[in-house]
Write a protein that holds these residues in place. Sequence first.
Motif, PDB file in Angstrom:
ATOM      1  N   ILE A  51       1.125  -1.096  -0.061  1.00 39.13           N
ATOM      2  CA  ILE A  51      -0.027   0.116  -0.055  1.00 39.13           C
ATOM      3  C   ILE A  51       1.032   1.280  -0.029  1.00 39.13           C
ATOM      4  O   ILE A  51       0.750   2.274  -0.471  1.00 39.13           O
ATOM      5  CB  ILE A  51      -0.943  -0.020   1.028  1.00 39.13           C
ATOM      6  CG1 ILE A  51      -2.086  -1.160   0.971  1.00 39.13           C
ATOM      7  CG2 ILE A  51      -1.847   1.363   1.288  1.00 39.13           C
ATOM      8  CD1 ILE A  51      -2.922  -1.282   2.341  1.00 39.13           C
ATOM      9  N   ASN A  52       1.994   1.162   0.924  1.00 43.03           N
ATOM     10  CA  ASN A  52       2.943   2.417   0.804  1.00 43.03           C
ATOM     11  C   ASN A  52       3.635   2.588  -0.235  1.00 43.03           C
ATOM     12  O   ASN A  52       3.937   3.543  -1.089  1.00 43.03           O
ATOM     13  CB  ASN A  52       3.772   2.239   1.971  1.00 43.03           C
ATOM     14  CG  ASN A  52       2.991   2.352   3.426  1.00 43.03           C
ATOM     15  OD1 ASN A  52       2.196   2.855   3.689  1.00 43.03           O
ATOM     16  ND2 ASN A  52       3.813   1.739   4.419  1.00 43.03           N
ATOM     17  N   GLY A  53       3.886   1.495  -0.993  1.00 42.36           N
ATOM     18  CA  GLY A  53       4.557   1.486  -2.357  1.00 42.36           C
ATOM     19  C   GLY A  53       3.625   2.298  -3.412  1.00 42.36           C
ATOM     20  O   GLY A  53       4.167   2.983  -4.261  1.00 42.36           O
ATOM     21  N   LEU A  54       2.624   1.677  -3.327  1.00 43.45           N
ATOM     22  CA  LEU A  54       1.539   2.235  -4.427  1.00 43.45           C
ATOM     23  C   LEU A  54       1.260   3.797  -4.268  1.00 43.45           C
ATOM     24  O   LEU A  54       1.173   4.548  -5.095  1.00 43.45           O
ATOM     25  CB  LEU A  54       0.263   1.464  -4.290  1.00 43.45           C
ATOM     26  CG  LEU A  54       0.283  -0.081  -4.780  1.00 43.45           C
ATOM     27  CD1 LEU A  54      -1.187  -0.509  -4.484  1.00 43.45           C
ATOM     28  CD2 LEU A  54       0.685  -0.044  -6.383  1.00 43.45           C
ATOM     29  N   ASP A  55       1.237   4.142  -2.727  1.00 40.39           N
ATOM     30  CA  ASP A  55       0.987   5.647  -2.620  1.00 40.39           C
ATOM     31  C   ASP A  55       2.157   6.427  -2.890  1.00 40.39           C
ATOM     32  O   ASP A  55       2.147   7.465  -3.487  1.00 40.39           O
ATOM     33  CB  ASP A  55       0.860   5.786  -0.928  1.00 40.39           C
ATOM     34  CG  ASP A  55      -0.652   5.343  -0.350  1.00 40.39           C
ATOM     35  OD1 ASP A  55      -1.571   5.110  -1.456  1.00 40.39           O
ATOM     36  OD2 ASP A  55      -0.473   4.770   0.628  1.00 40.39           O
ATOM     37  N   ASN A  56       3.343   5.919  -2.920  1.00 42.30           N
ATOM     38  CA  ASN A  56       4.694   6.665  -3.359  1.00 42.30           C
ATOM     39  C   ASN A  56       4.635   6.713  -4.792  1.00 42.30           C
ATOM     40  O   ASN A  56       4.873   7.860  -5.523  1.00 42.30           O
ATOM     41  CB  ASN A  56       5.909   5.807  -2.749  1.00 42.30           C
ATOM     42  CG  ASN A  56       6.235   5.941  -1.394  1.00 42.30           C
ATOM     43  OD1 ASN A  56       5.659   6.928  -0.552  1.00 42.30           O
ATOM     44  ND2 ASN A  56       6.790   4.971  -0.793  1.00 42.30           N
ATOM     45  N   ALA A  61       4.488   9.987  -9.526  1.00 39.07           N
ATOM     46  CA  ALA A  61       3.924  10.113 -10.741  1.00 39.07           C
ATOM     47  C   ALA A  61       2.743  11.545 -10.650  1.00 39.07           C
ATOM     48  O   ALA A  61       3.221  12.218 -12.041  1.00 39.07           O
ATOM     49  CB  ALA A  61       2.572   8.949 -10.942  1.00 39.07           C
ATOM     50  N   GLN A  62       2.407  11.701  -9.711  1.00 40.46           N
ATOM     51  CA  GLN A  62       1.408  13.205  -9.783  1.00 40.46           C
ATOM     52  C   GLN A  62       2.407  14.295  -9.756  1.00 40.46           C
ATOM     53  O   GLN A  62       2.181  15.242 -10.386  1.00 40.46           O
ATOM     54  CB  GLN A  62       0.448  13.143  -8.584  1.00 40.46           C
ATOM     55  CG  GLN A  62      -0.297  14.356  -8.468  1.00 40.46           C
ATOM     56  CD  GLN A  62      -1.492  14.304  -9.678  1.00 40.46           C
ATOM     57  OE1 GLN A  62      -1.709  13.294  -9.843  1.00 40.46           O
ATOM     58  NE2 GLN A  62      -2.054  15.475  -9.876  1.00 40.46           N
ATOM     59  N   GLU A 228      -2.285  -4.856 -16.782  1.00 36.86           N
ATOM     60  CA  GLU A 228      -2.987  -3.641 -17.321  1.00 36.86           C
ATOM     61  C   GLU A 228      -2.091  -2.346 -17.124  1.00 36.86           C
ATOM     62  O   GLU A 228      -1.843  -1.531 -18.159  1.00 36.86           O
ATOM     63  CB  GLU A 228      -4.397  -3.498 -17.005  1.00 36.86           C
ATOM     64  CG  GLU A 228      -5.108  -2.487 -17.664  1.00 36.86           C
ATOM     65  CD  GLU A 228      -5.466  -2.437 -19.146  1.00 36.86           C
ATOM     66  OE1 GLU A 228      -5.598  -1.402 -19.642  1.00 36.86           O
ATOM     67  OE2 GLU A 228      -5.385  -3.575 -19.558  1.00 36.86           O
ATOM     68  N   PHE A 229      -1.650  -2.454 -15.957  1.00 39.15           N
ATOM     69  CA  PHE A 229      -0.875  -1.236 -15.432  1.00 39.15           C
ATOM     70  C   PHE A 229       0.621  -1.116 -15.760  1.00 39.15           C
ATOM     71  O   PHE A 229       0.968  -0.109 -16.315  1.00 39.15           O
ATOM     72  CB  PHE A 229      -0.856  -1.336 -13.746  1.00 39.15           C
ATOM     73  CG  PHE A 229      -0.179  -0.311 -13.227  1.00 39.15           C
ATOM     74  CD1 PHE A 229      -0.504   0.952 -13.214  1.00 39.15           C
ATOM     75  CD2 PHE A 229       1.160  -0.506 -12.721  1.00 39.15           C
ATOM     76  CE1 PHE A 229       0.404   2.092 -12.748  1.00 39.15           C
ATOM     77  CE2 PHE A 229       2.059   0.295 -12.082  1.00 39.15           C
ATOM     78  CZ  PHE A 229       1.440   1.683 -11.952  1.00 39.15           C
ATOM     79  N   ILE A 230       1.398  -2.418 -15.788  1.00 38.84           N
ATOM     80  CA  ILE A 230       2.603  -2.444 -16.154  1.00 38.84           C
ATOM     81  C   ILE A 230       2.903  -2.411 -17.608  1.00 38.84           C
ATOM     82  O   ILE A 230       3.568  -1.889 -18.438  1.00 38.84           O
ATOM     83  CB  ILE A 230       3.360  -3.752 -15.490  1.00 38.84           C
ATOM     84  CG1 ILE A 230       3.511  -3.441 -13.869  1.00 38.84           C
ATOM     85  CG2 ILE A 230       4.749  -3.866 -15.751  1.00 38.84           C
ATOM     86  CD1 ILE A 230       3.980  -2.359 -13.478  1.00 38.84           C
TER      87      ILE A 230
END
Length: 310
Positions: A51-56, A61-62, A228-230
Amino acid sequence: VTLLGYGNDLQDYYDTAAQTCSDATLADVNDEIETFTDAIKTFKDILKPAINGLDNIHEHAQEEGTTYRNAGLYGVWSFGIAAGLFFLISQCLQSVCMAQFSIFFGLVTYLLFLLLGFIWMLLTSIFADLCMKPTENIVMALPGGNDLKELVYFYVSCIGDNVLQKNIDKAQNRVTDMNDTINALLDSSCANNAALLSFQAALGDVNVEIDHAQEVMACPPMRDLWFEFINTGLCDETYTGLFYIWGSQLLTSFFLFVLCVVGSMMYQYYSNLKISPVDNDIVEGDEDQGVDYQDADKSKEGDSPRESPR
């Protein structure tokens, strides 16, 4: 998080039921609640690094992928448009100063295009290396010694054991045991107990949430989202966008350089171009020297000896 909150709610239901049902068997439910809560906490701890990795990733990215990218692109394209307008204005006004400023501004913009072009080329090369084998490269880059690498490997391959399943099964077994205990109490010493009935209804909600969690954490849907994401988002659309940005800036910088070269030659033919005093002296000196040469030639012709009569 929802299941962890249910652990606190179940403890409240137990405390209320203990006040109205004095059967010793009810004490076993308290132990089951603690085991359920520990299993859900372990489940959450395993997911926390992911979860932390996806948040980072989302944050960077933003920030870098959107804010800095837009600032760099819009900034350098604004400089490029301004450089073209300056050249056009200098050509219309036939202004030497404006032409010289346009050349200087165009060269600075050209260097900015080259700098950003190098950054885009570097990013394109990095993505190209990553996307040769994206899933394998990402799994290999994950730190070992924790459950995150095993978790990612399971969801990208659907091979092996899911480290989350053990804890979710443990929590569901505890809910089943608590439900069996409450049913036994309702059939014996604590029949029609309102607190136990409310407790039993809460356990039914927990079972629904656990079933929903197991559906969400099934491997095939998660693997499809990963690819789909990668593969599509990162290695196809993002890589293609970086390549086009790099190519367009490289092409623009080439034409901007040509514009600077042409502008540096054209402004010398402006009608209002003034000759510097040094250049003027050189021109006048050449003219005077040419006159001296003509006088010397005439004097030589005048001094030539005449032929004597015979």
